[in-house]
Scaffold this motif. Structure first.
Motif, PDB file in Angstrom:
ATOM      1  N   TRP A  10       0.835  -1.206   0.000  1.00  0.00           N
ATOM      2  CA  TRP A  10       0.000   0.000   0.000  1.00  0.00           C
ATOM      3  C   TRP A  10       0.864   1.248   0.000  1.00  0.00           C
ATOM      4  CZ3 TRP A  10      -0.718   4.415   2.730  1.00  0.00           C
ATOM      5  CH2 TRP A  10      -1.877   5.141   2.475  1.00  0.00           C
ATOM      6  N   GLU A  23       2.372   1.897  -3.411  1.00  0.00           N
ATOM      7  CA  GLU A  23       1.377   2.320  -4.402  1.00  0.00           C
ATOM      8  C   GLU A  23       0.813   3.697  -4.109  1.00  0.00           C
ATOM      9  OE1 GLU A  23      -1.074   2.096  -7.744  1.00  0.00           O
ATOM     10  OE2 GLU A  23       0.533   0.717  -7.124  1.00  0.00           O
ATOM     11  N   ASN A  24       0.658   4.031  -2.841  1.00  0.00           N
ATOM     12  CA  ASN A  24      -0.089   5.235  -2.476  1.00  0.00           C
ATOM     13  C   ASN A  24       0.724   6.329  -1.792  1.00  0.00           C
ATOM     14  OD1 ASN A  24      -3.068   4.311  -2.999  1.00  0.00           O
ATOM     15  ND2 ASN A  24      -2.106   2.619  -1.891  1.00  0.00           N
TER      16      ASN A  24
END
Length: 297
Positions: free
Chosen positions: A100, A103-104
């Motif tokens: 996560w 990706e973020n």
């Protein structure tokens, strides 16, 4: 150039002093590496995994962690120190949390992971870096530090040591490897990933790979003497241990001191003179191509 310090405490009564002792040792090595500095501290353990995150500032880290907690519908224990935050997460969630973040949160780096290890590093004079992270207040059983003089790459935080490529594993390095590009490609084929072009990160990755293949830390360091070409001094930390090895030529300076209470390493003896009981220590220069290792019992 660069400066290395390391301290492994045999006497648990000294553990509250670990950070202060390391801080003084690190500052003494300023003229060997004034560009950036870093420290790995092995302190209290956690039930899951400690992820040391680095961001541009605490506001950015806090916002990212808030989003992370919302996505995973839970709060995480955390300790903020300047541009870093140590986040304790369940071991079974670590892979998803890392994915996560990748990706973020492109501006947030995972500096290290482990049950006990925390790594802090930044650009600046060693004393300033130690003060920013309040190193003097940290306790633990062992730790290693590095002051960097960037002769082969830019003065950036990602180039600072220690480098970590495995749980509770880290490495600092003084010297230069000539075959790191070829070794990096080999390790990438074995599934390892690298964040920088620094040869030290390749050395850390090599040790992680060898230990994943079943080698002990001592065996991995012994094989590094033939598989890694160049001149180097490595100081390595693991969850339970501390190790040192120099290349067969041993052209980089190194000195060690051992008492009943501790084992210490410094690029120069002056890094050790403030340690308690140093006047009674066995002081010696580590031999070329010989692995020195200690572990907690």
């Amino acid at each position: 150039m660069c400066g290395i310090v390391g301290l492994f405490l045999k006497n648990p009564n000294l553990e509250p002093q670990l950070g202060k002792l390391l801080s003084d040792m690190l500052e003494t090595m300023t003229d060997r590496g004034p560009d950036s500095a870093g420290i790995a501290v092995y302190g209290s353990d956690t039930e899951g995994v400690k992820l040391t995150l680095r961001g541009p500032d605490q506001a950015a880290l806090a916002e990212t962690i808030s989003q992370l907690e919302s996505v995973f519908d839970r709060s995480f224990a955390k300790t903020a120190r300047d541009t870093h935050t140590v986040l304790s997460v369940p071991a079974e969630r670590e892979t998803k949390i890392r994915a996560w973040l990748k990706e973020n949160a492109p501006g947030i780096d995972v500096v290290s992971a482990g049950k006990r290890m925390e790594i802090y590093k930044e650009v600046g004079l060693p004393a300033s870096v130690a003060e920013r992270f309040d190193l003097a207040s940290m306790s633990g059983s062992h730790g290693i530090g590095h002051t960097r003089m960037a002769t082969e790459s830019a003065v950036v935080t990602n180039g600072a040591h220690p480098f970590s490529t495995g749980l509770d594993e880290c490495l600092v390095h003084n010297g230069s490897l000539s075959n790191h590009n070829g070794m990096r490609r080999k390790l990438q084929r074995e599934g390892l990933t690298f964040k920088t072009q620094n040869d030290t990160e390749v050395a850390a990755g090599y040790l992680s790979w060898r230990m994943r293949e079943g080698a002990s830390l001592k065996e991995a360091l012994e094989s590094s003497l033939t598989d890694l070409d160049g001149f180097f001094t490595f100081v390595v930390g693991t969850e339970n241990g501390f190790a040192v090895v120099r290349d067969p030529i041993a052209c980089k300076p190194a000195v060690m001191a051992e008492t009943d209470d501790y084992v210490a390493f410094g690029s120069e003896y002056r890094a050790l003179v403030g340690l308690p009981g140093i006047e009674n220590a066995r002081v010696f220069e580590p031999e070329p191509a010989k692995v020195y290792a200690w572990e907690r019992h």
